[in-house]
Design a protein around this motif. Structure first.
Motif, PDB file in Angstrom:
ATOM      1  N   THR A  15       1.069  -1.099  -0.035  1.00 35.45           N
ATOM      2  CA  THR A  15       0.010   0.046   0.119  1.00 35.45           C
ATOM      3  C   THR A  15       0.922   1.242   0.103  1.00 35.45           C
ATOM      4  O   THR A  15       0.639   2.223  -0.731  1.00 35.45           O
ATOM      5  CB  THR A  15      -0.952   0.087   1.364  1.00 35.45           C
ATOM      6  OG1 THR A  15      -1.706  -1.189   1.291  1.00 35.45           O
ATOM      7  CG2 THR A  15      -1.871   1.360   1.276  1.00 35.45           C
ATOM      8  N   PRO A  84      -6.838  -1.149   3.418  1.00 34.26           N
ATOM      9  CA  PRO A  84      -6.521  -0.904   5.194  1.00 34.26           C
ATOM     10  C   PRO A  84      -7.856  -1.249   5.767  1.00 34.26           C
ATOM     11  O   PRO A  84      -7.846  -1.553   6.879  1.00 34.26           O
ATOM     12  CB  PRO A  84      -5.959   0.597   5.376  1.00 34.26           C
ATOM     13  CG  PRO A  84      -5.502   0.656   3.790  1.00 34.26           C
ATOM     14  CD  PRO A  84      -6.110  -0.090   2.718  1.00 34.26           C
ATOM     15  N   ALA A  85      -8.844  -0.874   5.135  1.00 35.36           N
ATOM     16  CA  ALA A  85     -10.112  -1.237   5.573  1.00 35.36           C
ATOM     17  C   ALA A  85     -10.601  -2.688   6.144  1.00 35.36           C
ATOM     18  O   ALA A  85     -10.998  -2.832   7.144  1.00 35.36           O
ATOM     19  CB  ALA A  85     -11.646  -0.623   4.787  1.00 35.36           C
ATOM     20  N   HIS A  88      -8.550  -3.208   9.021  1.00 39.73           N
ATOM     21  CA  HIS A  88      -9.367  -2.632  10.307  1.00 39.73           C
ATOM     22  C   HIS A  88     -10.481  -3.854  10.637  1.00 39.73           C
ATOM     23  O   HIS A  88     -10.625  -3.996  11.948  1.00 39.73           O
ATOM     24  CB  HIS A  88      -9.672  -1.388  10.096  1.00 39.73           C
ATOM     25  CG  HIS A  88      -8.684  -0.264   9.973  1.00 39.73           C
ATOM     26  ND1 HIS A  88      -8.068   0.333   9.101  1.00 39.73           N
ATOM     27  CD2 HIS A  88      -8.208   0.207  11.395  1.00 39.73           C
ATOM     28  CE1 HIS A  88      -7.436   1.060   9.784  1.00 39.73           C
ATOM     29  NE2 HIS A  88      -7.351   1.064  10.994  1.00 39.73           N
ATOM     30  N   LEU A 131     -12.971   2.839  12.141  1.00 44.84           N
ATOM     31  CA  LEU A 131     -11.963   3.484  11.128  1.00 44.84           C
ATOM     32  C   LEU A 131     -11.958   2.946   9.854  1.00 44.84           C
ATOM     33  O   LEU A 131     -11.838   3.202   8.525  1.00 44.84           O
ATOM     34  CB  LEU A 131     -10.446   3.254  11.707  1.00 44.84           C
ATOM     35  CG  LEU A 131     -10.273   4.247  13.172  1.00 44.84           C
ATOM     36  CD1 LEU A 131      -8.915   3.557  13.633  1.00 44.84           C
ATOM     37  CD2 LEU A 131     -10.146   5.546  12.680  1.00 44.84           C
ATOM     38  N   GLY A 132     -12.363   1.249   9.936  1.00 44.64           N
ATOM     39  CA  GLY A 132     -12.482   0.576   8.523  1.00 44.64           C
ATOM     40  C   GLY A 132     -13.449   1.440   7.743  1.00 44.64           C
ATOM     41  O   GLY A 132     -13.546   1.399   6.651  1.00 44.64           O
ATOM     42  N   THR A 135     -12.262   4.479   6.313  1.00 44.93           N
ATOM     43  CA  THR A 135     -11.580   4.170   5.123  1.00 44.93           C
ATOM     44  C   THR A 135     -12.363   3.693   3.843  1.00 44.93           C
ATOM     45  O   THR A 135     -11.946   4.369   2.693  1.00 44.93           O
ATOM     46  CB  THR A 135     -10.482   3.045   5.614  1.00 44.93           C
ATOM     47  OG1 THR A 135      -9.981   3.370   6.494  1.00 44.93           O
ATOM     48  CG2 THR A 135      -9.488   2.910   4.477  1.00 44.93           C
ATOM     49  N   ALA A 139     -12.253   6.266   0.535  1.00 42.83           N
ATOM     50  CA  ALA A 139     -11.769   5.272  -0.617  1.00 42.83           C
ATOM     51  C   ALA A 139     -12.729   5.425  -1.644  1.00 42.83           C
ATOM     52  O   ALA A 139     -12.461   5.673  -2.790  1.00 42.83           O
ATOM     53  CB  ALA A 139     -11.492   3.823  -0.205  1.00 42.83           C
ATOM     54  N   TRP A 147      -7.665  10.255   0.946  1.00 47.14           N
ATOM     55  CA  TRP A 147      -7.415   9.001   1.437  1.00 47.14           C
ATOM     56  C   TRP A 147      -6.043   8.783   2.339  1.00 47.14           C
ATOM     57  O   TRP A 147      -5.881   8.539   3.544  1.00 47.14           O
ATOM     58  CB  TRP A 147      -7.594   8.133   0.322  1.00 47.14           C
ATOM     59  CG  TRP A 147      -7.360   6.455   0.842  1.00 47.14           C
ATOM     60  CD1 TRP A 147      -8.209   5.753   1.431  1.00 47.14           C
ATOM     61  CD2 TRP A 147      -6.114   5.893   1.032  1.00 47.14           C
ATOM     62  NE1 TRP A 147      -7.721   4.670   1.779  1.00 47.14           N
ATOM     63  CE2 TRP A 147      -6.430   4.388   1.591  1.00 47.14           C
ATOM     64  CE3 TRP A 147      -4.863   6.000   0.688  1.00 47.14           C
ATOM     65  CZ2 TRP A 147      -5.292   3.617   1.720  1.00 47.14           C
ATOM     66  CZ3 TRP A 147      -3.836   5.276   0.931  1.00 47.14           C
ATOM     67  CH2 TRP A 147      -4.191   3.945   1.250  1.00 47.14           C
ATOM     68  N   TYR A 150      -6.323  10.701   5.622  1.00 48.12           N
ATOM     69  CA  TYR A 150      -7.229   9.988   6.555  1.00 48.12           C
ATOM     70  C   TYR A 150      -6.488   8.668   7.324  1.00 48.12           C
ATOM     71  O   TYR A 150      -6.546   8.537   8.372  1.00 48.12           O
ATOM     72  CB  TYR A 150      -8.531   9.405   5.753  1.00 48.12           C
ATOM     73  CG  TYR A 150      -9.420   8.667   6.711  1.00 48.12           C
ATOM     74  CD1 TYR A 150     -10.442   9.381   7.507  1.00 48.12           C
ATOM     75  CD2 TYR A 150      -9.369   7.170   6.725  1.00 48.12           C
ATOM     76  CE1 TYR A 150     -11.128   8.432   8.499  1.00 48.12           C
ATOM     77  CE2 TYR A 150     -10.200   6.535   7.499  1.00 48.12           C
ATOM     78  CZ  TYR A 150     -11.048   7.073   8.523  1.00 48.12           C
ATOM     79  OH  TYR A 150     -11.588   6.465   9.306  1.00 48.12           O
ATOM     80  N   VAL A 151      -5.819   7.899   6.268  1.00 53.90           N
ATOM     81  CA  VAL A 151      -5.134   6.703   6.930  1.00 53.90           C
ATOM     82  C   VAL A 151      -4.028   7.061   7.716  1.00 53.90           C
ATOM     83  O   VAL A 151      -3.610   6.250   8.552  1.00 53.90           O
ATOM     84  CB  VAL A 151      -4.965   5.553   5.769  1.00 53.90           C
ATOM     85  CG1 VAL A 151      -6.059   5.235   5.023  1.00 53.90           C
ATOM     86  CG2 VAL A 151      -3.862   6.213   4.762  1.00 53.90           C
ATOM     87  N   ALA A 155      -6.797   8.033  11.100  1.00 55.38           N
ATOM     88  CA  ALA A 155      -6.735   6.800  11.538  1.00 55.38           C
ATOM     89  C   ALA A 155      -5.697   6.577  12.598  1.00 55.38           C
ATOM     90  O   ALA A 155      -5.637   6.196  13.794  1.00 55.38           O
ATOM     91  CB  ALA A 155      -6.559   5.785  10.581  1.00 55.38           C
TER      92      ALA A 155
END
Length: 185
Positions: A15, A84-85, A88, A131-132, A135, A139, A147, A150-151, A155
């Protein structure tokens, strides 16, 4: 702590590579191809070195290939951004196990306030699910800069804030209980 951060960086290397290449080139296809190749190379390197590959490594590789292929076929980066979601959600599901956090606590905390530690474990699961979901929502916009912010900031900041709040709350609760027990004695 270093080993945990190194493991996380390793698990999310594809990622990170995707974002770096995308921001440098503004080319979704190139970034996705490099991320897939990087994930495969990471597994090959680990196998050559004789390193044991954990579930997260295999899951990460599978997600990179599946979501990367979907990104390549559709020329839509939102599939890769969803990775990443999924992590999570998986971690949140693991955190739903009652008392999972007790083994990570100092003995005094586990002995004095086990019910709060258990409640905190469920709170961490809720945070991971939130958080997921965030995301996925970010996204779905397809905005890479939003994004990435955010991550990393949201997050990451939420996890740091939750840890700090938990640390302070546990410290206050343990001290309060110990003082009350001393006063009764």
């Amino acid at each position: 702590m270093k080993s945990v951060l190194a493991r996380l960086a390793s698990d999310f290397l594809s990622t990170i590579v995707f974002l770096a290449v995308y921001f440098a080139t503004d080319n979704v296809v190139l970034a996705t191809g490099v991320a897939i190749a990087g994930a495969i190379a990471q597994v090959i390197r680990a196998r050559i070195k004789g390193e044991a590959l954990g579930f997260m490594t295999w899951a990460s590789l599978a997600l990179v290939i599946v979501l990367g292929t979907a990104t390549l076929l559709t020329n839509d980066p939102r599939f890769v951004l969803a990775k990443p979601a999924i992590a999570h959600f998986a971690i949140g599901a693991i955190m739903l196990r009652r008392g999972w956090m007790l083994r990570y606590m100092p003995p005094r905390v586990a002995e004095v306030i086990p019910e709060y530690v258990t409640a905190a474990g469920f709170a961490w699961a809720a945070l991971m699910f939130a958080l997921g979901a965030g995301t996925i929502a970010i996204a779905s916009t397809g905005d890479m800069k939003l994004w990435a912010t955010y991550v990393t900031v949201v997050a990451g900041g939420a996890k740091i804030a939750a840890f700090a709040i938990q640390y302070l709350a546990f410290r206050i609760l343990v001290m309060s209980r110990l003082r009350a027990a001393a006063a009764r004695a």
